[in-house]
Design an enzyme around this catalytic site. Sequence first.
Site, PDB file in Angstrom:
ATOM      1  N   ARG A 186       0.814  -1.245   0.000  1.00  0.00           N
ATOM      2  CA  ARG A 186       0.000   0.000   0.000  1.00  0.00           C
ATOM      3  C   ARG A 186       0.832   1.273   0.000  1.00  0.00           C
ATOM      4  NH1 ARG A 186      -3.342  -2.775   3.807  1.00  0.00           N
ATOM      5  NH2 ARG A 186      -4.960  -3.878   2.666  1.00  0.00           N
ATOM      6  N   LYS A 199       3.575  11.839 -10.400  1.00  0.00           N
ATOM      7  CA  LYS A 199       2.751  10.976 -11.258  1.00  0.00           C
ATOM      8  C   LYS A 199       3.550   9.702 -11.546  1.00  0.00           C
ATOM      9  CE  LYS A 199      -0.481  13.853 -13.868  1.00  0.00           C
ATOM     10  NZ  LYS A 199      -0.891  14.367 -15.188  1.00  0.00           N
ATOM     11  N   GLU A 216       9.716  18.725 -23.595  1.00  0.00           N
ATOM     12  CA  GLU A 216       9.038  19.072 -22.330  1.00  0.00           C
ATOM     13  C   GLU A 216       9.599  20.386 -21.765  1.00  0.00           C
ATOM     14  OE1 GLU A 216       6.414  17.364 -21.486  1.00  0.00           O
ATOM     15  OE2 GLU A 216       6.730  15.190 -21.494  1.00  0.00           O
ATOM     16  N   LYS A 240       7.444  23.437 -13.409  1.00  0.00           N
ATOM     17  CA  LYS A 240       6.636  22.279 -13.010  1.00  0.00           C
ATOM     18  C   LYS A 240       6.335  22.318 -11.514  1.00  0.00           C
ATOM     19  CE  LYS A 240       5.651  17.557 -13.336  1.00  0.00           C
ATOM     20  NZ  LYS A 240       5.649  16.368 -14.137  1.00  0.00           N
ATOM     21  N   GLU A 262      -4.158  17.110  -9.834  1.00  0.00           N
ATOM     22  CA  GLU A 262      -4.766  17.516 -11.104  1.00  0.00           C
ATOM     23  C   GLU A 262      -6.268  17.718 -11.018  1.00  0.00           C
ATOM     24  OE1 GLU A 262      -2.906  15.657 -14.536  1.00  0.00           O
ATOM     25  OE2 GLU A 262      -4.615  16.225 -15.768  1.00  0.00           O
ATOM     26  N   ARG A 270      -2.980  21.773 -12.815  1.00  0.00           N
ATOM     27  CA  ARG A 270      -1.990  20.779 -13.229  1.00  0.00           C
ATOM     28  C   ARG A 270      -2.246  20.279 -14.646  1.00  0.00           C
ATOM     29  NH1 ARG A 270       1.299  16.049 -10.045  1.00  0.00           N
ATOM     30  NH2 ARG A 270       2.545  15.511 -11.880  1.00  0.00           N
ATOM     31  N   ASN A 291      -0.247  19.178 -19.299  1.00  0.00           N
ATOM     32  CA  ASN A 291      -0.625  18.242 -20.354  1.00  0.00           C
ATOM     33  C   ASN A 291      -0.679  18.925 -21.728  1.00  0.00           C
ATOM     34  OD1 ASN A 291      -2.552  15.466 -20.829  1.00  0.00           O
ATOM     35  ND2 ASN A 291      -1.254  15.543 -19.019  1.00  0.00           N
ATOM     36  N   HIS A 331      -0.233  17.010 -24.968  1.00  0.00           N
ATOM     37  CA  HIS A 331      -0.262  15.577 -24.654  1.00  0.00           C
ATOM     38  C   HIS A 331      -1.510  14.844 -25.137  1.00  0.00           C
ATOM     39  CE1 HIS A 331       3.212  16.587 -22.301  1.00  0.00           C
ATOM     40  NE2 HIS A 331       3.353  15.348 -21.875  1.00  0.00           N
ATOM     41  N   HIS A 368      -0.255  11.486 -26.690  1.00  0.00           N
ATOM     42  CA  HIS A 368      -0.528  10.154 -26.148  1.00  0.00           C
ATOM     43  C   HIS A 368      -1.258   9.291 -27.173  1.00  0.00           C
ATOM     44  CE1 HIS A 368      -0.090  11.291 -21.583  1.00  0.00           C
ATOM     45  NE2 HIS A 368       1.065  11.121 -22.192  1.00  0.00           N
ATOM     46  N   HIS A 426       8.223   9.792 -26.469  1.00  0.00           N
ATOM     47  CA  HIS A 426       7.196  10.622 -25.840  1.00  0.00           C
ATOM     48  C   HIS A 426       7.373  12.096 -26.226  1.00  0.00           C
ATOM     49  CE1 HIS A 426       4.341  12.060 -22.895  1.00  0.00           C
ATOM     50  NE2 HIS A 426       5.267  12.830 -22.345  1.00  0.00           N
TER      51      HIS A 426
HETATM   52  N1  LIG Z   1       5.479  11.015 -14.502  1.00  0.00           N
HETATM   53  C1  LIG Z   1       5.500  12.120 -15.238  1.00  0.00           C
HETATM   54  O1  LIG Z   1       5.126  13.211 -14.780  1.00  0.00           O
HETATM   55  C2  LIG Z   1       6.025  12.053 -16.640  1.00  0.00           C
HETATM   56  C3  LIG Z   1       6.383  13.238 -17.290  1.00  0.00           C
HETATM   57  C4  LIG Z   1       6.878  13.157 -18.590  1.00  0.00           C
HETATM   58  C5  LIG Z   1       7.055  11.909 -19.187  1.00  0.00           C
HETATM   59  N2  LIG Z   1       6.715  10.775 -18.516  1.00  0.00           N
HETATM   60  C6  LIG Z   1       6.943   9.459 -19.103  1.00  0.00           C
HETATM   61  O2  LIG Z   1       8.359   9.287 -19.256  1.00  0.00           O
HETATM   62  C7  LIG Z   1       8.588   8.311 -20.265  1.00  0.00           C
HETATM   63  C8  LIG Z   1       9.703   8.766 -21.169  1.00  0.00           C
HETATM   64  O3  LIG Z   1      10.883   8.952 -20.411  1.00  0.00           O
HETATM   65  P1  LIG Z   1      12.310   9.047 -21.125  1.00  0.00           P
HETATM   66  O4  LIG Z   1      12.232   9.901 -22.303  1.00  0.00           O
HETATM   67  O5  LIG Z   1      13.287   9.350 -20.085  1.00  0.00           O
HETATM   68  O6  LIG Z   1      12.480   7.606 -21.722  1.00  0.00           O
HETATM   69  P2  LIG Z   1      13.259   6.301 -21.237  1.00  0.00           P
HETATM   70  O7  LIG Z   1      13.215   6.144 -19.794  1.00  0.00           O
HETATM   71  O8  LIG Z   1      12.745   5.200 -22.089  1.00  0.00           O
HETATM   72  O9  LIG Z   1      14.765   6.615 -21.665  1.00  0.00           O
HETATM   73  C9  LIG Z   1      15.019   6.838 -23.026  1.00  0.00           C
HETATM   74  C10 LIG Z   1      16.143   5.938 -23.584  1.00  0.00           C
HETATM   75  O10 LIG Z   1      17.383   6.471 -23.166  1.00  0.00           O
HETATM   76  C11 LIG Z   1      18.183   5.470 -22.535  1.00  0.00           C
HETATM   77  N3  LIG Z   1      18.925   6.175 -21.510  1.00  0.00           N
HETATM   78  C12 LIG Z   1      18.427   6.691 -20.376  1.00  0.00           C
HETATM   79  N4  LIG Z   1      19.361   7.397 -19.731  1.00  0.00           N
HETATM   80  C13 LIG Z   1      20.486   7.317 -20.464  1.00  0.00           C
HETATM   81  C14 LIG Z   1      21.786   7.840 -20.317  1.00  0.00           C
HETATM   82  N5  LIG Z   1      22.105   8.652 -19.313  1.00  0.00           N
HETATM   83  N6  LIG Z   1      22.713   7.531 -21.244  1.00  0.00           N
HETATM   84  C15 LIG Z   1      22.375   6.746 -22.319  1.00  0.00           C
HETATM   85  N7  LIG Z   1      21.154   6.238 -22.518  1.00  0.00           N
HETATM   86  C16 LIG Z   1      20.206   6.533 -21.604  1.00  0.00           C
HETATM   87  C17 LIG Z   1      17.194   4.450 -22.030  1.00  0.00           C
HETATM   88  O11 LIG Z   1      17.803   3.180 -21.922  1.00  0.00           O
HETATM   89  C18 LIG Z   1      16.120   4.499 -23.104  1.00  0.00           C
HETATM   90  O12 LIG Z   1      16.494   3.672 -24.179  1.00  0.00           O
HETATM   91  C19 LIG Z   1       7.284   8.134 -21.009  1.00  0.00           C
HETATM   92  O13 LIG Z   1       6.718   6.898 -20.644  1.00  0.00           O
HETATM   93  C20 LIG Z   1       6.419   9.270 -20.504  1.00  0.00           C
HETATM   94  O14 LIG Z   1       5.067   8.959 -20.527  1.00  0.00           O
HETATM   95  C21 LIG Z   1       6.217  10.831 -17.255  1.00  0.00           C
HETATM   96  O1  LIG Z   2       3.039  16.091 -14.520  1.00  0.00           O
HETATM   97  C1  LIG Z   2       2.039  16.243 -15.228  1.00  0.00           C
HETATM   98  O2  LIG Z   2       0.938  16.501 -14.749  1.00  0.00           O
HETATM   99  C2  LIG Z   2       2.145  16.135 -16.688  1.00  0.00           C
HETATM  100  O3  LIG Z   2       1.137  16.179 -17.377  1.00  0.00           O
HETATM  101  C3  LIG Z   2       3.510  15.960 -17.268  1.00  0.00           C
HETATM  102  C4  LIG Z   2       3.521  15.244 -18.607  1.00  0.00           C
HETATM  103  O4  LIG Z   2       4.683  15.684 -19.285  1.00  0.00           O
HETATM  104  C5  LIG Z   2       3.628  13.735 -18.478  1.00  0.00           C
HETATM  105  O5  LIG Z   2       3.818  13.170 -19.748  1.00  0.00           O
HETATM  106  C6  LIG Z   2       2.533  13.033 -17.729  1.00  0.00           C
HETATM  107  O6  LIG Z   2       2.857  11.701 -17.494  1.00  0.00           O
HETATM  108  C7  LIG Z   2       1.234  13.049 -18.464  1.00  0.00           C
HETATM  109  O7  LIG Z   2       0.232  12.812 -17.548  1.00  0.00           O
HETATM  110  P1  LIG Z   2      -1.099  12.013 -17.837  1.00  0.00           P
HETATM  111  O8  LIG Z   2      -1.906  12.256 -16.616  1.00  0.00           O
HETATM  112  O9  LIG Z   2      -1.699  12.599 -19.072  1.00  0.00           O
HETATM  113  O10 LIG Z   2      -0.730  10.602 -18.008  1.00  0.00           O
HETATM  114 ZN   LIG Z   3       4.983  14.460 -21.019  1.00  0.00          ZN
END
Ligand SMILES: NC(=O)c1ccc[n+]([C@@H]2O[C@H](COP(=O)([O-])OP(=O)(O)OC[C@H]3O[C@@H](n4cnc5c(N)ncnc54)[C@H](O)[C@@H]3O)[C@@H](O)[C@H]2O)c1
Ligand SMILES: O=C(O)C(=O)C[C@@H](O)[C@H](O)[C@H](O)COP(=O)(O)O
Ligand SMILES: [Zn+2]
Length: 363
Positions: free
Chosen positions: A123, A144, A186, A228, A238, A242, A246, A249, A253, A266
């Site tokens: 949990r 998130k 971003e 952010k 959100e 918040r 998006n 997005h 998405h 992404h």
């Molecule tokens: N939680 C949130 O608020 C939020 C916000 C934006 C995006 N996201 C999510 O994040 C994800 C994308 O993240 P990302 O772009 O970091 O992708 P990722 O984690 O897949 O990394 C991208 C690629 O780069 C490689 N890599 C990572 N760090 C490296 C380094 N230092 N040197 C060499 N290679 C490296 C990884 O192995 C991978 O192949 C998506 O799923 C998106 O939906 C979430």
């Molecule tokens: O932090 C947030 O809120 C965002 O929307 C950041 C986005 O860049 C990110 O891709 C996030 O994961 C999208 O949120 P979602 O709720 O649409 O999945």
């Molecule tokens: Zn994003």
Amino acid sequence: MKPSLTITSESHAYPVYIHQGLRHSTYELIEQSLMKPASAYMIIADETVADLYLRDVLASFPDNRKPSVALVPSGEASKSLDKYEELLTKTLEARLDRQSVIIALGGGVTGDLAGFVAASYMRGIRFVQLPSTLLAHDSSVGGKTGINHPLGKNLIGAFHPPSAVVYDSEMLMTMPEKEWRSGFAEVVKHGFIADPPFLQWLQENVPSFSSCSLDTINELLKRSIAVKAKIVQEDEREQGVRAYLNFGHTLAHSIEAESGYGTITHGEAVAIGMVFALKLSEQVYDIDLQYADTIRYMESLGYHLSIPNQCDSHELLNRMKIDKKTHNQKVHYVLLKELGRPELVPVDDHVILQLLTGGVGNK
Ligand SMILES: NC(=O)c1ccc[n+]([C@@H]2O[C@H](COP(=O)([O-])OP(=O)(O)OC[C@H]3O[C@@H](n4cnc5c(N)ncnc54)[C@H](O)[C@@H]3O)[C@@H](O)[C@H]2O)c1
Ligand SMILES: O=C(O)C(=O)C[C@@H](O)[C@H](O)[C@H](O)COP(=O)(O)O
Ligand SMILES: [Zn+2]
């Protein structure tokens, strides 16, 4: 060391440390950030990132406190129910208890996935982000966490803020160019929604990704995370502002899911989605947003800003219908009334379809 920023979430405040070389001080920085000591640590790491940096991170831990390690295959496909279940099993096998701490080492994929494991294991246990991509300046902050479903992005997840973010900007130096471009989208998004002068700063200070100094990168990370942070502190779950994060997005998405997760990054999808949202804003508000110079700048950095040919407009619209901002089948878009002034607006299907079929060419 003093944090670069501190984020206040509903449950706790957490530090964000940004500087080159921080991976060598991971243990010390985590221990000084935790309110209560950790009974044990487990690192969940992206395989590629582990090859490069896991040894350094592990070396920062004393012998009697070494974390267990679980590796995750690189790529968006790992944000799946299968990988999530696998990791929960590994977490149980490692005998983590409710005082244990998960450490996510990697980009947004690892952070989102490991964060969701932490959010749901027993949990909810604490976790720490060690972001390794530029994009993860966005994903590591704000809490998130989650995974994808074949029907849509991030449809399963939880709000679960980390206990600390330890951002070693030196790790970004091994990122492929494509990943710079992905994360930079971003950064540009944060400029569009809340800090238009930052867009100008970017054009002046980041003429190309390869020419960026660590000082510039540290500054860029701080400014972008500050945007952010301000928003998530006001509205963590959100219920209101918040949603502005998006921007771009709703279409992004849909493109990611429609073209198969990982086919397009992404950030590449967000860049296309932002151009679409800018055009939609101009149409809905009957205004001229004067964003052409930013688009030219993005093109000079190698962005392709048209919707991929294989994405059918009707299918994209269908996907938008399960976007989390959609209510009663009405798609809601983050539009800009002017640069830096976002608004969440319901938009009729035919307006979206018309613009989709008209193509998202360049200005
Ligand atoms: N939680 C949130 O608020 C939020 C916000 C934006 C995006 N996201 C999510 O994040 C994800 C994308 O993240 P990302 O772009 O970091 O992708 P990722 O984690 O897949 O990394 C991208 C690629 O780069 C490689 N890599 C990572 N760090 C490296 C380094 N230092 N040197 C060499 N290679 C490296 C990884 O192995 C991978 O192949 C998506 O799923 C998106 O939906 C979430
Ligand atoms: O932090 C947030 O809120 C965002 O929307 C950041 C986005 O860049 C990110 O891709 C996030 O994961 C999208 O949120 P979602 O709720 O649409 O999945
Ligand atoms: Zn994003």
